[in-house]
Design a protein around this motif. Structure first.
Motif: not given
Length: 271
Positions: A209-235
């Motif tokens: 949980e803490e790792t995911a929270r950190e990932a969210s913070t860092i993505l936002e900080f670097h301006g690379i958080l995805y904010k579109g509407e495309e449904t993610p297709l994981h691999q």
């Protein structure tokens, strides 16, 4: 930015981190690689772990990932600094997030850490904990039988409880210990058994949980958080057989996952 987040682990354990990433960051696309063919990493030398980790990283870099999460405690302990030094994308490990969560949770300042031989030998958790609070009492214990058991899909039952009980006996005898860090991402898959053995007075800490929270913070900080509407297709990729890998994944995600691939990763140059 609709590039994927790359997640690497020595096997299936990092799927617990992937699941938490999917829960907290539902718009982000993940590419997961588990090196099940060469799991466990815990008994291996530092040089072997570094070599295998770089092979996984180079496979994911070819997928043009925007962030790397090292969801393996042994690989985090031995390679995180080097990866951060050499890569141009954000890199996150699982040790510091787990340490922070444990410190937030403990009341007695007596914390236990269980992990693979490599993680415990590195003393990475004790260092991370004491960097924050030097007065903590930290008891570390290697549990080498846990990862092979999980990789075989033996997640519960009498035999699993017996193995866990025997392994954790040294920590169970420690007075005042009120918090236990699962210092391997495989271990949350047997968390219920670990809790049963340790008792309800001990809080079990997973770094997912803490790792995911950190990932969210860092993505936002670097301006690379995805904010579109495309449904993610994981691999999801595995270097070993897919049958047990897929079965455990479906148990974690509670749904059928059909984007599994078996791969061979090329030899990488040791940095």
């Amino acid at each position: 930015m609709n590039k994927a987040i790359g997640v690497i682990d020595s096997g299936v354990g990092g799927l617990t981190v992937a699941h938490e990433l999917m829960r907290q960051l539902p718009k982000e696309r993940l590419i997961y690689l588990g090196d099940t063919q060469r799991c466990p990493y815990g008994p291996r030398s530092k040089d072997e772990v570094k070599k295998f980790t770089w092979e996984m990283v180079e496979f994911l870099l070819e997928k043009d990932i925007k962030m790397l999460i090292v969801a393996c405690n042994t690989a985090t302990a031995f390679t995180l600094h080097e990866l951060k030094e050499h890569l141009s994308i954000p890199v996150i490990g699982v040790i510091k997030p787990g340490a922070r969560a444990a410190i937030n949770g403990t009341k007695s300042s007596h914390i236990g850490v269980i992990g693979t031989e490599g993680t415990i030998r590195s003393d990475a958790y004790a260092k991370a904990l004491k960097d924050i609070n030097a007065d903590l009492d930290v008891q570390s214990l290697a549990c080498p039988s846990f990862v092979p058991m999980v990789e075989q899909g033996r997640l519960s039952g009498e035999q699993t409880e017996e193995v866990v009980g025997d392994s954790l006996l040294p920590l169970k005898q420690k007075r005042n210990l009120d918090t236990l860090i699962l210092g391997c991402t495989h271990y949350p898959l047997i968390k219920d058994t670990i809790q049963l053995v340790m008792g309800d007075d001990v809080a079990i800490i997973s770094s997912s949980e803490e790792t995911a929270r950190e990932a969210s913070t860092i993505l936002e900080f670097h301006g690379i958080l995805y904010k579109g509407e495309e449904t993610p297709l994981h691999q999801f990729y595995s270097t070993g057989q897919l049958e047990v890998f897929a079965k455990i994944a479906e148990g974690i995600f509670k749904e059928f996952i059909n984007h599994f691939h078996s791969v061979t990763i090329e030899k990488a140059t040791l940095r």
